[in-house]
Write a protein that holds these residues in place. Structure first.
Motif, PDB file in Angstrom:
ATOM      1  N   LEU A 169      -6.933  13.305  14.581  1.00 38.49           N
ATOM      2  CA  LEU A 169      -8.499  12.759  13.907  1.00 38.49           C
ATOM      3  C   LEU A 169      -9.042  14.052  13.859  1.00 38.49           C
ATOM      4  O   LEU A 169      -8.520  15.417  13.583  1.00 38.49           O
ATOM      5  CB  LEU A 169      -8.787  13.134  15.668  1.00 38.49           C
ATOM      6  CG  LEU A 169      -8.444  11.569  16.841  1.00 38.49           C
ATOM      7  CD1 LEU A 169      -9.325  10.226  15.876  1.00 38.49           C
ATOM      8  CD2 LEU A 169      -7.491  11.582  17.268  1.00 38.49           C
ATOM      9  N   GLY A 170      -9.412  13.800  12.600  1.00 41.35           N
ATOM     10  CA  GLY A 170     -10.258  15.180  12.311  1.00 41.35           C
ATOM     11  C   GLY A 170      -9.355  16.288  11.410  1.00 41.35           C
ATOM     12  O   GLY A 170      -9.169  17.511  11.638  1.00 41.35           O
ATOM     13  N   GLY A 171      -8.354  15.391  10.745  1.00 41.36           N
ATOM     14  CA  GLY A 171      -7.109  16.093  10.178  1.00 41.36           C
ATOM     15  C   GLY A 171      -7.614  17.397   9.076  1.00 41.36           C
ATOM     16  O   GLY A 171      -6.507  18.117   8.367  1.00 41.36           O
ATOM     17  N   VAL A 187      -7.802  10.509  10.616  1.00 39.10           N
ATOM     18  CA  VAL A 187      -8.642   9.552  10.445  1.00 39.10           C
ATOM     19  C   VAL A 187      -9.601  11.159  10.167  1.00 39.10           C
ATOM     20  O   VAL A 187      -9.714  12.150  10.618  1.00 39.10           O
ATOM     21  CB  VAL A 187      -9.425   9.531  12.250  1.00 39.10           C
ATOM     22  CG1 VAL A 187     -10.358   8.871  12.132  1.00 39.10           C
ATOM     23  CG2 VAL A 187      -9.078   8.083  12.214  1.00 39.10           C
ATOM     24  N   GLU A 188     -10.755  10.755   9.320  1.00 36.34           N
ATOM     25  CA  GLU A 188     -11.028  12.089   8.753  1.00 36.34           C
ATOM     26  C   GLU A 188     -12.706  11.270   8.198  1.00 36.34           C
ATOM     27  O   GLU A 188     -13.136  10.385   7.992  1.00 36.34           O
ATOM     28  CB  GLU A 188     -10.634  12.760   7.724  1.00 36.34           C
ATOM     29  CG  GLU A 188     -10.700  14.148   7.670  1.00 36.34           C
ATOM     30  CD  GLU A 188     -11.695  15.050   8.174  1.00 36.34           C
ATOM     31  OE1 GLU A 188     -11.066  16.004   8.397  1.00 36.34           O
ATOM     32  OE2 GLU A 188     -13.058  15.104   8.176  1.00 36.34           O
ATOM     33  N   LEU A 189     -14.172  12.367   9.189  1.00 41.82           N
ATOM     34  CA  LEU A 189     -14.741  11.986   8.133  1.00 41.82           C
ATOM     35  C   LEU A 189     -15.893  12.827   7.344  1.00 41.82           C
ATOM     36  O   LEU A 189     -16.367  12.099   6.605  1.00 41.82           O
ATOM     37  CB  LEU A 189     -16.048  12.911   9.045  1.00 41.82           C
ATOM     38  CG  LEU A 189     -17.535  12.552   9.422  1.00 41.82           C
ATOM     39  CD1 LEU A 189     -17.993  10.952   9.273  1.00 41.82           C
ATOM     40  CD2 LEU A 189     -18.235  13.283  10.526  1.00 41.82           C
ATOM     41  N   GLY A 221     -14.554   8.548   8.150  1.00 43.52           N
ATOM     42  CA  GLY A 221     -15.143   7.134   9.297  1.00 43.52           C
ATOM     43  C   GLY A 221     -15.538   8.630  10.003  1.00 43.52           C
ATOM     44  O   GLY A 221     -14.803   9.124  10.268  1.00 43.52           O
ATOM     45  N   ASP A 222     -16.694   8.225  10.974  1.00 48.40           N
ATOM     46  CA  ASP A 222     -16.720   8.605  12.523  1.00 48.40           C
ATOM     47  C   ASP A 222     -15.845   8.348  13.352  1.00 48.40           C
ATOM     48  O   ASP A 222     -15.454   7.236  13.809  1.00 48.40           O
ATOM     49  CB  ASP A 222     -17.797   8.473  12.898  1.00 48.40           C
ATOM     50  CG  ASP A 222     -18.507   9.320  13.691  1.00 48.40           C
ATOM     51  OD1 ASP A 222     -17.616  10.014  14.876  1.00 48.40           O
ATOM     52  OD2 ASP A 222     -19.667  10.066  14.065  1.00 48.40           O
ATOM     53  N   ALA A 223     -14.803   9.176  14.205  1.00 46.20           N
ATOM     54  CA  ALA A 223     -13.970   9.054  15.014  1.00 46.20           C
ATOM     55  C   ALA A 223     -14.340   7.849  16.310  1.00 46.20           C
ATOM     56  O   ALA A 223     -13.984   7.040  16.800  1.00 46.20           O
ATOM     57  CB  ALA A 223     -13.230   9.443  15.406  1.00 46.20           C
ATOM     58  N   ILE A 224     -15.931   8.437  16.505  1.00 47.20           N
ATOM     59  CA  ILE A 224     -16.406   7.716  17.654  1.00 47.20           C
ATOM     60  C   ILE A 224     -16.718   6.636  17.229  1.00 47.20           C
ATOM     61  O   ILE A 224     -17.040   4.929  18.261  1.00 47.20           O
ATOM     62  CB  ILE A 224     -17.852   8.279  17.919  1.00 47.20           C
ATOM     63  CG1 ILE A 224     -17.377  10.147  18.250  1.00 47.20           C
ATOM     64  CG2 ILE A 224     -19.013   8.118  18.902  1.00 47.20           C
ATOM     65  CD1 ILE A 224     -18.885  10.869  18.840  1.00 47.20           C
ATOM     66  N   THR A 253      -4.941  16.218  18.238  1.00 44.35           N
ATOM     67  CA  THR A 253      -6.761  16.706  17.850  1.00 44.35           C
ATOM     68  C   THR A 253      -6.939  18.070  17.668  1.00 44.35           C
ATOM     69  O   THR A 253      -6.301  19.434  18.908  1.00 44.35           O
ATOM     70  CB  THR A 253      -7.560  16.541  18.975  1.00 44.35           C
ATOM     71  OG1 THR A 253      -6.964  16.600  20.399  1.00 44.35           O
ATOM     72  CG2 THR A 253      -8.120  14.864  19.312  1.00 44.35           C
ATOM     73  N   ASN A 254      -6.659  19.021  16.856  1.00 44.06           N
ATOM     74  CA  ASN A 254      -6.587  20.169  16.326  1.00 44.06           C
ATOM     75  C   ASN A 254      -7.943  20.913  15.988  1.00 44.06           C
ATOM     76  O   ASN A 254      -8.454  20.088  14.803  1.00 44.06           O
ATOM     77  CB  ASN A 254      -4.989  20.427  15.606  1.00 44.06           C
ATOM     78  CG  ASN A 254      -4.124  20.299  16.164  1.00 44.06           C
ATOM     79  OD1 ASN A 254      -3.985  20.158  17.056  1.00 44.06           O
ATOM     80  ND2 ASN A 254      -2.895  20.222  15.336  1.00 44.06           N
ATOM     81  N   PHE A 255      -8.546  21.608  16.322  1.00 46.56           N
ATOM     82  CA  PHE A 255      -9.779  21.884  16.083  1.00 46.56           C
ATOM     83  C   PHE A 255     -10.809  20.884  15.462  1.00 46.56           C
ATOM     84  O   PHE A 255     -11.755  20.831  15.082  1.00 46.56           O
ATOM     85  CB  PHE A 255      -9.932  22.879  15.188  1.00 46.56           C
ATOM     86  CG  PHE A 255      -8.717  24.232  15.280  1.00 46.56           C
ATOM     87  CD1 PHE A 255      -9.114  24.958  16.481  1.00 46.56           C
ATOM     88  CD2 PHE A 255      -7.530  24.059  14.805  1.00 46.56           C
ATOM     89  CE1 PHE A 255      -8.557  26.289  16.592  1.00 46.56           C
ATOM     90  CE2 PHE A 255      -6.451  25.185  15.151  1.00 46.56           C
ATOM     91  CZ  PHE A 255      -6.542  26.794  16.038  1.00 46.56           C
TER      92      PHE A 255
HETATM   93  C1  SAM Z   1     -12.739  22.337  12.478  1.00 43.64           C
HETATM   94  S1  SAM Z   1     -12.026  21.313  11.204  1.00 43.64           S
HETATM   95  C2  SAM Z   1     -10.269  21.320  11.604  1.00 43.64           C
HETATM   96  C3  SAM Z   1      -9.916  20.576  10.414  1.00 43.64           C
HETATM   97  C4  SAM Z   1      -7.788  20.631  11.234  1.00 43.64           C
HETATM   98  N1  SAM Z   1      -8.051  20.039  11.736  1.00 43.64           N
HETATM   99  C5  SAM Z   1      -7.738  21.504  10.592  1.00 43.64           C
HETATM  100  O1  SAM Z   1      -7.278  22.732  11.554  1.00 43.64           O
HETATM  101  O2  SAM Z   1      -7.495  22.740   9.889  1.00 43.64           O
HETATM  102  C6  SAM Z   1     -12.856  19.911  12.028  1.00 43.64           C
HETATM  103  C7  SAM Z   1     -12.349  18.628  10.967  1.00 43.64           C
HETATM  104  O3  SAM Z   1     -13.245  17.036  11.649  1.00 43.64           O
HETATM  105  C8  SAM Z   1     -13.821  16.267  10.834  1.00 43.64           C
HETATM  106  N2  SAM Z   1     -14.327  15.640  11.890  1.00 43.64           N
HETATM  107  C9  SAM Z   1     -15.736  16.333  12.194  1.00 43.64           C
HETATM  108  N3  SAM Z   1     -16.474  15.369  13.163  1.00 43.64           N
HETATM  109  C10 SAM Z   1     -15.945  14.145  13.304  1.00 43.64           C
HETATM  110  C11 SAM Z   1     -15.854  12.632  13.749  1.00 43.64           C
HETATM  111  N4  SAM Z   1     -17.217  12.585  14.030  1.00 43.64           N
HETATM  112  N5  SAM Z   1     -15.124  11.742  13.234  1.00 43.64           N
HETATM  113  C12 SAM Z   1     -13.756  12.544  11.983  1.00 43.64           C
HETATM  114  N6  SAM Z   1     -13.926  13.566  11.615  1.00 43.64           N
HETATM  115  C13 SAM Z   1     -14.157  14.014  11.901  1.00 43.64           C
HETATM  116  C14 SAM Z   1     -13.990  17.631   9.926  1.00 43.64           C
HETATM  117  O4  SAM Z   1     -14.631  16.601   8.725  1.00 43.64           O
HETATM  118  C15 SAM Z   1     -13.076  18.650   9.727  1.00 43.64           C
HETATM  119  O5  SAM Z   1     -12.605  18.091   8.479  1.00 43.64           O
END
Ligand code: SAM
Length: 209
Positions: free
Chosen positions: A44-46, A67-69, A93-96, A108-110
């Motif tokens: 999630l949010g890669g 998954v990436e928004l 899209g939005d993971a929600i 789920t990293n950061f």
């Molecule tokens: C703080 S970054 C961390 C990126 C990566 N995991 C890293 O550590 O390098 C958060 C990531 O989550 C994505 N993101 C934020 N809200 C999201 C959502 N609702 N659904 C999917 N992705 C989301 C953002 O676009 C962003 O790329």
């Protein structure tokens, strides 16, 4: 729109490196090696997708749903293909809102740190529902600590992301508490960057082997 990382995408990895050195990556890499082959991993949010290259390097067949928004983050991630060992399905899209597949491993990293408490509960409940019974949940993120300067750095980061990404979350939450509410236990963990970052491997506390 909230949580819009498009603007940050080109500089995100560079910036992370300047502030945290190698810690952000090292922490995220810690438990990847232990993922069994043929696992289905849901990321999630890669971000920029560097983690895909690392997973490919493990030389194991892995199925990944990514998954990436952010559109910009997603194109950077897709540009990392082709891969040798991993098969990746990209979901933009939005993971929600998205329909998420069942998986053996959640990453789920950061990612949890971008949400308000209300949406954190929503997303974590949704992820809990797609993780198979004996699955593991790898989570690397910042941890709340009392130290004044570290607290200030976290506050500064939230302000920075509020300005640059219109981040919806405005404070660091105690993720472990929400994991416990969902009956997960921290099986293993390791701290990085003077205790500010933690790599954790969660599994269900109800699991009896
Ligand atoms: C703080 S970054 C961390 C990126 C990566 N995991 C890293 O550590 O390098 C958060 C990531 O989550 C994505 N993101 C934020 N809200 C999201 C959502 N609702 N659904 C999917 N992705 C989301 C953002 O676009 C962003 O790329």
């Amino acid at each position: 729109v909230t949580n819009n990382f498009n603007f940050l995408a080109p500089i995100y990895d560079g910036l992370a490196k300047i502030i945290f050195g190698g810690s952000l990556r090292k922490a995220q890499l810690l438990y990847l090696e232990e993922i069994p082959k043929n696992s289905h991993i849901l990321i999630l949010g890669g971000g920029t997708g560097w983690i895909l290259e690392e997973l490919d390097r493990l030389d194991k067949l892995l199925r990944i749903t990514y998954v990436e928004l952010s559109k910009t983050m997603m194109s950077k991630s897709m540009a990392k293909a082709p891969f040798k060992n991993i098969e990746v399905k990209f979901l933009h899209g939005d993971a929600i809102d998205l329909d998420l597949p069942l998986c053996d491993v959640l990453v789920t990293n950061f990612f949890l740190d971008v949400f308000t408490e209300e949406n954190l509960r929503l997303i974590m409940a949704k992820l809990n529902a797609v993780l198979l019974p004996n699955g593991r949940w790898l989570c690397t993120d910042f941890v709340l600590i009392g130290h004044f300067l570290k607290k200030m750095l976290i506050k500064f980061m939230y302000l920075f992301f509020r300005i640059t990404a219109n981040l919806e979350g405005n404070r660091l939450l105690d993720f472990e508490k929400y994991f416990e509410e969902l009956e997960f236990k921290k099986a293993r963990s390791k701290k990085y960057y003077a205790g500010m970052i933690e790599a954790a491997c969660y599994s269900r506390s109800t699991l009896t082997i």
